[in-house]
Design an enzyme around this catalytic site. Sequence first.
Site, PDB file in Angstrom:
ATOM      1  NE  ARG A  15      -1.992  -1.712   3.583  1.00 34.77           N
ATOM      2  CZ  ARG A  15      -2.447  -1.892   4.824  1.00 34.77           C
ATOM      3  NH1 ARG A  15      -3.667  -1.509   5.135  1.00 34.77           N
ATOM      4  NH2 ARG A  15      -1.671  -2.449   5.737  1.00 34.77           N
ATOM      5  CE  LYS A  75       0.665  -2.230   9.599  1.00 39.72           C
ATOM      6  NZ  LYS A  75      -0.517  -2.436  10.487  1.00 39.72           N
ATOM      7  CE1 TYR A  94      -5.586   2.407  10.357  1.00 36.89           C
ATOM      8  CE2 TYR A  94      -4.465   1.973   8.281  1.00 36.89           C
ATOM      9  CZ  TYR A  94      -5.628   2.192   8.998  1.00 36.89           C
ATOM     10  OH  TYR A  94      -6.840   2.184   8.348  1.00 36.89           O
ATOM     11  CG  HIS A  96      -2.086  -0.820  15.150  1.00 37.92           C
ATOM     12  ND1 HIS A  96      -3.420  -0.898  15.478  1.00 37.92           N
ATOM     13  CD2 HIS A  96      -2.039  -0.712  13.799  1.00 37.92           C
ATOM     14  CE1 HIS A  96      -4.152  -0.863  14.367  1.00 37.92           C
ATOM     15  NE2 HIS A  96      -3.335  -0.742  13.342  1.00 37.92           N
ATOM     16  CD  GLU A 118      -3.742   3.078  15.483  1.00 40.70           C
ATOM     17  OE1 GLU A 118      -2.857   2.995  16.352  1.00 40.70           O
ATOM     18  OE2 GLU A 118      -3.536   3.467  14.316  1.00 40.70           O
ATOM     19  CG  ASP A 270      -2.536  -4.547  13.027  1.00 39.37           C
ATOM     20  OD1 ASP A 270      -1.335  -4.798  12.865  1.00 39.37           O
ATOM     21  OD2 ASP A 270      -3.334  -4.401  12.086  1.00 39.37           O
TER      22      ASP A 270
END
Length: 372
Positions: A15, A75, A94, A96, A118, A270
């Site tokens: 991505r 990510k 993101y 996490h 998130e 995650d």
Amino acid sequence: MIIGVPKEIKNHEYRVGMTPASVREVIGHGHSVFVEHNAGIGIGFTDEDYQAAGATVLSTAAEVFAKAEMIVKVKEPQAVERAMLRDGQILFTYLHLAPDPEQTADLIKSGAVCIAYETVTDSKGGLPLLAPMSEVAGRMSIQAGARALEKSCGGRGMLLGGVPGVAPAKVVVIGGGMVGTNAAQMAVGLGADVTVLDRSVDVLRRINAQFNGAVKAVYSTADALEQEVLAADLVIGGVLVPGAAAPKLVTKEHIKRMKPGSAIVDVAIDQGGCVETSKPTTHAEPTYIVDDVVHYCVANMPGAVPRTSTFALNNATLPFILRLANKGYKQALLDDQHLLAGLNVYRGKVTNEGVAQALNLPFVAPAAAIAG
């Protein structure tokens, strides 16, 4: 504002933080975009596509990080990327953080302004930047689970939907949110016997109405969860506590007593996973077996379908990118409590309570951190 889009470097992650269309939109608002060479090649976008949209293509990630005021990724930054962050630089991706003390420590040390997709909220209590990837992961979980049940993968050798005269597989979905609903939709479509567990009666009512009784909606108690998991051929873990570590609902004892060859897809990995025996895996080596139960715990599931995922993610993130760029991060965050909820680390301070609790770190309210 100068925005940087580096190429993703996590295992089998194709991505990209911004598509050429998103780049064009941002440049139309008077901003500059620097994109790393081949950043979009995994979804079919060339450097020329980005240049046509108005971006400047740079040879290395180091150049992108050095020039950009805001880094837009998909990510969480890997160690080599975290080392390139600087004080006051915005990181929008993101993160996490709850199960990742090393990343959290590096982000604190960097002094960067770290906003996590998130934990951004909306007026309905939803998570708009997590939702598109939860939809993708929920749907993919059934594909992954169906594969894990095949004998060649260590599974029971079952076809998820069975055939006439042969019973279908029993699929148990833990959590009736975005992941769970999309998993149930795919599993029902394949003809499986589907049960969804949740602790919200309103969610169970919605599930019952949405699937017109084709899915069994069960209130999740310790007893109910144990019964359903032990009877399952495939368990989908779709539990989420925003920002915090996922609760370990399926225990080692449950795993020992599950059917040999049954499978688990822990979409919550995650955030640390909702299964006690879960550990992160990659698309290169997605599964492992514990007590004859196949575990699929890929931490970036939507990365396997990067084109669909990137477009879905960009649809959600672009308005927030524009707000941050147009107003500057301080004004954008203070003007929008929902974007402010995405602030996880601010210039050396942890500003998400769930992350602070999970990692036993001091917590500073995000608005207070900015004001201070």
